[in-house]
Design an enzyme around this catalytic site. Structure first.
Site, mmCIF file in Angstrom:
data_model
loop_
_atom_site.group_PDB
_atom_site.id
_atom_site.type_symbol
_atom_site.label_atom_id
_atom_site.label_comp_id
_atom_site.label_asym_id
_atom_site.label_seq_id
_atom_site.Cartn_x
_atom_site.Cartn_y
_atom_site.Cartn_z
ATOM 1 C CG ASP A 48 -1.974 -1.008 1.230
ATOM 2 O OD1 ASP A 48 -1.900 -1.924 0.403
ATOM 3 O OD2 ASP A 48 -2.883 -0.914 2.069
ATOM 4 C CD1 TRP A 106 -0.039 -3.741 9.403
ATOM 5 C CD2 TRP A 106 -2.250 -4.063 9.465
ATOM 6 N NE1 TRP A 106 -0.248 -5.028 9.838
ATOM 7 C CE2 TRP A 106 -1.601 -5.253 9.880
ATOM 8 C CE3 TRP A 106 -3.646 -4.045 9.439
ATOM 9 C CZ2 TRP A 106 -2.315 -6.399 10.257
ATOM 10 C CZ3 TRP A 106 -4.356 -5.180 9.807
ATOM 11 C CH2 TRP A 106 -3.696 -6.342 10.206
ATOM 12 C CG ASP A 172 -6.788 0.644 5.479
ATOM 13 O OD1 ASP A 172 -5.832 0.167 6.110
ATOM 14 O OD2 ASP A 172 -7.411 0.008 4.601
ATOM 15 C CD1 TRP A 308 -5.005 -6.990 -1.663
ATOM 16 C CD2 TRP A 308 -3.276 -8.300 -1.157
ATOM 17 N NE1 TRP A 308 -4.137 -6.247 -0.898
ATOM 18 C CE2 TRP A 308 -3.065 -7.034 -0.569
ATOM 19 C CE3 TRP A 308 -2.301 -9.282 -0.973
ATOM 20 C CZ2 TRP A 308 -1.939 -6.728 0.201
ATOM 21 C CZ3 TRP A 308 -1.177 -8.974 -0.212
ATOM 22 C CH2 TRP A 308 -1.008 -7.725 0.366
#
Length: 504
Positions: A48, A106, A172, A308
């Site tokens: 990401d 993350w 996120d 993915w």
């Protein structure tokens, strides 16, 4: 405004050959698949992107990086800087993994706290980051801050600034400053919902509303920003990375235009639009122009070029890395009969990479016509027109025996544009994701294609850029041919210009 969606087909109505799904052989002559002009991780793993910010004349870009790939897990934030969004300098790891009990960082976002609302000093950088905490692996939001202009971040606390409210997916965070409410606004990915939160100090957050999505699966990497359309109207845009595959929609960046009143987002329509129709444009971020004073007429966007469903399938693993970004594109908001749509074009800064240019006169094609040129890293522009036709386009990265190629074109009978990677090496060994499609108004009887080809990627901008395809491909090193083709009638190719690109 593009009506309808039709993408992710494994078969079509045109003649097809046997799918090529093994990895290409590396040439002994020059074995590198490192991109010529796309951003790639220096080594190991990248996924990401984090929204870049502009500081001191540079864009500061962070991305998820795994130094232990492929044997160890866990991501951290690696840092790169650029003055032009084309040339990047690696700055090393800014937020390391496993340095506190909350695990690896993350996706999140970083802002410049110009007014010292958080108390770390004026101009401090504050990052809100998802970490799977030691408390049963819950996804919770933690604060990191930097007082050295983003080189290194410090963990503020082992306790989350936004605890998990009891949901499995809670990640996120994307933060913006809202001038209207004079507060920080955070969007969160919460399963199929986008949650909205507000704060005055970046430490204490209050839930204010939620936006529930439909038929696009789990949402990730939310995005919220304002833009000014070409008719002068200001619109808020809410974006998410989403999975529309079960409904025949993309697995890229879905967005809604609408209004944000400081508390909730009110969409113009419940049905989202899509910023990319390819297979490999995920976890996208958009960000403001850094140097200019106009923050609303355009933005920039980039994404992770992977999927993915096949994240570890790439010949670059033989070179010790796995990770490439799309080019940075400029996006604008276009009005069309009372509706609004984002359009994309490659950033103008790419032009500085042009090493040579070739132009071709008007070419009439009824069958195939191979151009007397080759390339593996270029931008190709072409106008195609017709009166009666079934299918027309270009075969790129073509082998000398014509058996391997990636096809870009318009299937007039089916009223769609497409990118087909069936006949070249590519990542989907299962053969499901070989052709991406988007609706096309065949009644126009013409199309402009802007195509960016690199060692392992192809990005196609159709007409004004309301449709874009971003796909990963793995052509053989010597597969560099370019062939024009038409089926079921004559196609006229005009204004064919090829800019061969490379790092300078």
């Amino acid at each position: 405004m593009t009506a309808g969606l039709a993408v992710h087909y494994s078969t079509n109505d045109r003649k097809e050959e046997t799918i090529i799904n093994e990895e290409p052989p590396l040439s002994k002559e020059k074995p590198s698949y490192r991109a010529s002009y796309h951003f790639t991780t220096p080594d190991k793993w990248m996924n990401d992107p984090q929204r870049p910010i502009y500081l001191d004349g540079k864009y500061h870009y962070y991305y998820l990086y795994n130094r232990d790939y492929p044997k160890g897990n866990g991501t951290e934030w690696r840092h790169a800087t650029s003055t032009d969004l084309v040339h990047w300098k690696d700055e090393g790891v800014a937020i390391p993994k496993y340095t506190n009990r909350n695990g690896d960082p993350w996706t999140g976002s970083v802002v410049e706290d110009k007014d010292n609302t958080a108390g770390f000093g004026k101009g401090a950088l504050v990052a809100l980051v998802t970490q799977p905490s030691a408390d049963g692996g819950k996804q919770e939001q933690y604060l990191w801050y930097s007082t050295d202009r983003g080189k290194k971040f410090i963990s503020y606390s082992n306790k989350p600034v936004l605890a998990n409210p009891g949901t499995h997916d809670f990640r996120d965070p994307k933060i913006i400053w809202d001038d209207k409410s004079r507060k920080w606004i955070m969007t969160m990915a919460e399963g199929t919902k986008v949650g909205f939160y507000e704060s005055s100090n970046l430490k204490d957050w209050l839930y204010i509303s939620g936006f529930v999505t439909e038929n696009i699966g789990l949402v990730e990497c939310p995005d919220l920003y304002m833009m000014r359309a070409d008719d002068g109207t200001y619109k808020w845009i809410l974006g998410v990375s989403a999975n529309g595959k079960p409904a025949g929609k993309p697995n890229t960046y879905a967005y809604w235009t609408g209004d944000f009143n400081g508390k909730e987002f009110i969409p113009d329509s419940k049905e989202p639009q899509w910023l990319d129709y390819g297979f490999d444009w995920y976890a996208a971020v958009t960000f403001e122009e850094g140097a200019g004073s106009d923050k609303y007429s355009h933005r920039y966007a980039l994404a992770w070029m992977n999927n993915w469903d096949y994240p570890h399938t790439t010949p670059t693993l033989r070179e010790g890395y796995n990770g490439i970004n799309s080019i940075v594109r400029q996006i604008k908001l276009k009005s069309a009969g009372g509706t609004y749509q984002l359009i994309s074009q490659p950033t103008q800064a790419l032009n500085q990479l042009t090493q040579s240019t070739e132009s071709f006169q008007r070419i009439e094609v009824n069958g195939t016509r191979t151009l007397n040129t080759t390339g593996d890293a270029y931008q190709l522009d072409a106008d195609i027109s017709w009166s009666d036709l079934k299918n027309a386009g270009l075969r790129l990265r073509e082998s000398a025996d014509k058996k391997r190629h990636v096809d870009v074109g318009v299937f007039v009978e089916g009223s769609y544009s497409y990118v087909n990677r069936r006949n070249t090496w590519q990542p989907d060994k299962g053969g499901t994701y070989v052709e991406s499609r988007a609706p096309f108004d065949a009644g126009k009887k013409k199309v402009h294609l802007k195509i960016l080809v690199d060692k392992t990627s192809i990005e196609v901008f159709v007409d004004d850029g309301s449709v874009v395809f971003s796909n990963v491909i793995f052509p053989g090193w010597n597969d560099k041919g370019i062939t024009l083709f038409s089926e079921g009638g004559k196609a006229v190719f005009e204004n064919v210009v090829i800019n061969h690109l490379g790092k300078k």
